[in-house]
Design an enzyme around this catalytic site. Structure first.
Site, short mmCIF file in Angstrom:
data_model
loop_
_atom_site.label_atom_id
_atom_site.label_comp_id
_atom_site.label_asym_id
_atom_site.label_seq_id
_atom_site.Cartn_x
_atom_site.Cartn_y
_atom_site.Cartn_z
N LYS A 24 -8.73 -6.57 -50.20
CA LYS A 24 -8.47 -5.86 -49.10
C LYS A 24 -8.48 -4.20 -49.52
CE LYS A 24 -4.18 -5.44 -46.34
NZ LYS A 24 -4.00 -4.60 -46.70
N ASN A 25 -7.59 -4.44 -50.37
CA ASN A 25 -6.89 -3.65 -50.88
C ASN A 25 -7.31 -2.53 -52.26
OD1 ASN A 25 -4.31 -4.02 -49.32
ND2 ASN A 25 -2.86 -4.57 -50.98
N ARG A 93 -1.91 2.47 -42.14
CA ARG A 93 -1.58 3.05 -43.13
C ARG A 93 -2.57 4.03 -43.98
NH1 ARG A 93 3.23 4.62 -44.12
NH2 ARG A 93 2.98 5.26 -46.28
N CYS A 117 7.15 1.97 -40.87
CA CYS A 117 6.46 0.28 -41.37
C CYS A 117 7.15 -0.42 -41.32
CB CYS A 117 5.08 0.39 -41.98
SG CYS A 117 5.12 -0.45 -43.46
N ARG A 122 8.51 4.00 -46.11
CA ARG A 122 6.76 4.29 -47.26
C ARG A 122 6.47 5.61 -46.53
NH1 ARG A 122 3.02 -0.43 -46.31
NH2 ARG A 122 1.93 -0.30 -48.51
N PRO A 123 7.09 6.45 -47.36
CA PRO A 123 6.80 8.27 -48.01
C PRO A 123 5.13 8.24 -48.19
CG PRO A 123 8.72 7.68 -49.08
CD PRO A 123 8.24 6.29 -48.35
N ILE A 124 4.88 9.78 -48.68
CA ILE A 124 3.93 10.36 -48.56
C ILE A 124 4.28 11.30 -49.92
CG2 ILE A 124 2.17 8.86 -47.50
CD1 ILE A 124 1.25 11.90 -46.34
N ASP A 125 5.10 11.39 -49.68
CA ASP A 125 5.58 13.06 -50.73
C ASP A 125 4.75 12.64 -51.31
OD1 ASP A 125 7.37 10.44 -51.63
OD2 ASP A 125 8.87 11.69 -53.09
N LEU A 126 4.47 11.50 -52.90
CA LEU A 126 4.18 11.94 -53.83
C LEU A 126 2.79 12.47 -54.12
CD1 LEU A 126 5.41 8.77 -55.66
CD2 LEU A 126 6.56 10.41 -55.90
N ASP A 304 3.70 -8.24 -53.09
CA ASP A 304 3.33 -8.88 -51.88
C ASP A 304 2.72 -9.69 -51.29
OD1 ASP A 304 2.36 -6.30 -50.78
OD2 ASP A 304 0.21 -6.60 -51.16
N VAL A 326 10.20 -2.87 -55.36
CA VAL A 326 8.99 -2.37 -54.96
C VAL A 326 9.15 -1.80 -53.26
CG1 VAL A 326 6.29 -1.47 -55.13
CG2 VAL A 326 7.64 -2.99 -56.28
N ARG A 395 -5.10 -8.94 -40.65
CA ARG A 395 -5.43 -7.27 -40.81
C ARG A 395 -6.17 -7.48 -41.96
NH1 ARG A 395 -0.42 -4.67 -41.73
NH2 ARG A 395 -1.66 -4.01 -43.45
C1 UD1 Z 1 -0.37 -0.53 -51.70
C2 UD1 Z 1 -0.72 -2.37 -51.42
C3 UD1 Z 1 0.30 -2.98 -51.08
C4 UD1 Z 1 0.97 -2.85 -51.74
C5 UD1 Z 1 1.79 -1.54 -52.90
C6 UD1 Z 1 2.61 -2.41 -53.77
C7 UD1 Z 1 -2.80 -1.33 -50.27
C8 UD1 Z 1 -3.54 -0.46 -49.33
N1 UD1 Z 1 -1.55 -1.59 -50.47
O1 UD1 Z 1 0.83 -0.18 -51.23
O2 UD1 Z 1 0.05 -3.83 -50.57
O3 UD1 Z 1 2.24 -3.82 -51.49
O4 UD1 Z 1 0.69 -0.48 -52.93
O5 UD1 Z 1 1.89 -2.97 -54.58
O6 UD1 Z 1 -3.29 -1.23 -51.83
N2 UD1 Z 1 6.45 6.06 -52.43
C9 UD1 Z 1 7.20 6.93 -52.48
N3 UD1 Z 1 6.19 7.52 -52.29
C10 UD1 Z 1 4.81 8.29 -51.53
C11 UD1 Z 1 4.43 6.39 -52.39
C12 UD1 Z 1 5.12 5.02 -52.41
O7 UD1 Z 1 8.21 6.96 -52.67
O8 UD1 Z 1 4.21 9.12 -51.77
C13 UD1 Z 1 7.29 4.59 -52.70
C14 UD1 Z 1 6.82 3.39 -51.10
O9 UD1 Z 1 8.16 4.24 -50.56
C15 UD1 Z 1 6.88 2.26 -52.07
C16 UD1 Z 1 6.88 1.98 -53.45
O10 UD1 Z 1 6.62 4.10 -53.54
O11 UD1 Z 1 8.93 1.69 -52.31
C17 UD1 Z 1 5.63 1.58 -53.53
O12 UD1 Z 1 4.46 1.82 -52.85
P1 UD1 Z 1 3.21 3.00 -53.38
O13 UD1 Z 1 2.62 1.50 -54.45
O14 UD1 Z 1 2.63 3.94 -52.89
O15 UD1 Z 1 2.23 1.31 -52.02
P2 UD1 Z 1 1.29 1.84 -51.37
O16 UD1 Z 1 0.13 1.86 -51.49
O17 UD1 Z 1 1.31 2.07 -49.70
#
Ligand code: UD1
Length: 414
Positions: A24-25, A93, A117, A122-126, A304, A326, A395
């Site tokens: 899926k991912n 998401r 969530c 789950r921020p998207i600042d990065l 996961d 994580v 899902r």
């Molecule tokens: C993806 C996977 C999810 C898995 C995760 C970690 C998909 C669809 N989902 O989620 O199943 O559990 O990787 O292996 O592929 N973070 C920030 N800022 C950001 C982005 C992330 O602080 O802009 C933090 C998150 O809050 C979290 C950590 O980084 O604590 C890991 O997140 P991330 O690796 O981005 O996971 P996803 O891509 O959301």
């Protein structure tokens, strides 16, 4: 659609062979990356599950045409809009992943800000810092991110944390932007390597040097045919489920090299695992040894699989600790498992799990992987366990109950 409920009864052992589905991912970003071309793409081994159907819907909202049959998706047509409504983003998401390709292709867009969530903040600042470095300009107002019309520029981006989503989003933006973009401290999950392979087949030139991705992008990428890698999290779910419930099972189409850390921990717990051609064979231990785990970005223990490991350790001879590094608050499932009699104590991001005698109760799933963990706990418990809010499970797992039943699990859905 009314929500379904799983009925699980005590199961003494699992036996047989199942085939692991496409990841899926890995499929989600590859499907989104088809926005980078107007040519046809044929994506094979796509699992038929709710998150994938949500991505198909999202691609259609943006102007693409999708035909899906027998796990193959044919994506054709042109990206026509950069406007992503809130109802689409709320459903999935991972829909934020369209920002990178949309900015690379049409240079502007308006996207709903994703909400919280069940597995925590789950921020998207990065993601946004990366786009800003590529000279994107945006403002956030009324719950939307509005990107002004601008051309993206290739550059060097250093991620503060190797986020999977941020790496994928920036990687797709870079593949559709002429010049070399360097992504330092990129995530290294197999799903990232698969996305690099797909983008390379589309015509981008990508070098992976340790934690750094060097992406030589182009504004015109081509269509191609691509096969999605097997789902390592689904394979890990079944390996842990067999170890926890008991039995001897073969997994077909599973990549053990993507699961080294999990296989190592299972072996330490006493499970016997052998790789034989494209099969992974697993035999459960009689009583598992206690093995503590700490989640980490790949190649560490996957977050996961953390809820499943917690359920497995309920059977171990001594207490085990699970440290979540994580998603530090990914423990919403604990109170539900306690209803079965699970001995669990949370301190900060460390969960202590003790040997427990489980008996059936009604549980409500709170997220995708916790849903799978609750079903496995239901197979370990005496009496009947029901698991509601099953939409979480649908899902992300293809034919989960059919596969479990074929292994002899006492489970049904109503
Ligand atoms: C993806 C996977 C999810 C898995 C995760 C970690 C998909 C669809 N989902 O989620 O199943 O559990 O990787 O292996 O592929 N973070 C920030 N800022 C950001 C982005 C992330 O602080 O802009 C933090 C998150 O809050 C979290 C950590 O980084 O604590 C890991 O997140 P991330 O690796 O981005 O996971 P996803 O891509 O959301």
């Amino acid at each position: 659609m009314p929500d379904r409920v799983a009925r699980c009864g005590f199961t003494s052992s699992l036996a047989g062979r199942i085939k692991i589905s496409g990841s899926k991912n890995a499929a989600l970003p590859v499907l989104v990356a088809t926005l980078l071309t107007d040519e046809d793409c044929l994506i094979e081994n796509v699992p038929a599950l709710e998150d994938i159907f949500s991505i198909f819907h999202l691609l259609k909202v943006l102007g693409k045409k999708v035909r899906f049959s027998g796990n193959t998706a044919k994506i054709t047509g042109k990206l026509k809009s950069g406007d992503l409504p809130e109802r689409v983003v709320r459903k999935l998401r991972a829909s934020v992943l369209v920002i990178g390709p949309v900015l690379a292709r049409i240079g502007y867009g308006s996207f709903s800000v994703p909400g919280g969530c069940a597995i925590g903040e789950r921020p998207i600042d990065l993601h946004l810092e990366g786009f800003r470095k590529m000279k994107a300009e945006f403002e956030i107002a009324g719950g939307r991110m509005n990107f002004k019309k601008r051309k993206l520029h290739s550059t060097t981006i250093k991620l503060r944390f190797p986020s999977v989503g941020a790496t994928e989003n920036i990687l797709m933006a870079a593949a559709g932007t002429p010049g070399v973009t360097k992504i330092i401290n990129a995530a290294k999950e197999p799903e990232i390597t698969a996305l690099c392979d797909f983008l390379s087949q589309m015509g981008a030139k990508i070098k992976i040097e340790g934690n750094t991705l060097l992406v030589n992008g182009k504004d015109r990428l081509s269509g191609c045919r691509f096969g999605v890698i097997p789902d390592r999290i689904e394979a890990g779910t079944f390996l842990i489920a067999v170890s926890a419930v008991g039995g001897e099972v073969e997994l077909e189409n599973a990549e053990d090299r993507h699961l080294r850390n999990v296989v190592k921990k299972l072996a330490l717990s006493g499970a016997k695992i052998v790789k034989c051609g494209n099969l992974i064979k697993i035999k459960s231990p009689r009583i598992p040894k206690s093995v503590s785990v700490e989640t980490a970005p790949y190649p560490g223990f996957p977050t996961d699989l953390q809820p499943l490991w917690a359920v497995y350790m309920l059977k171990a001879e001594k207490a085990a600790e699970i440290k979540e590094k994580v998603f530090p608050t990914r423990f919403m499932y604990i109170d539900e498992l306690k209803r079965l009699g699970a001995r669990m104590r949370l301190r900060g991001n460390v969960l202590k799990v003790g040997k427990s005698s489980l008996s059936g109760a009604h549980l409500l799933a709170c997220d995708l992987r916790a849903a799978a963990a609750m079903v496995v706990a239901g197979l370990m418990a005496r009496g009947e366990t029901t698991v509601g809010n099953l939409f979480h499970l649908f899902r992300g797992y293809e034919n989960f109950f059919e596969k479990l039943k074929s292994l002899g699990a006492n489970v049904s859905i109503k």
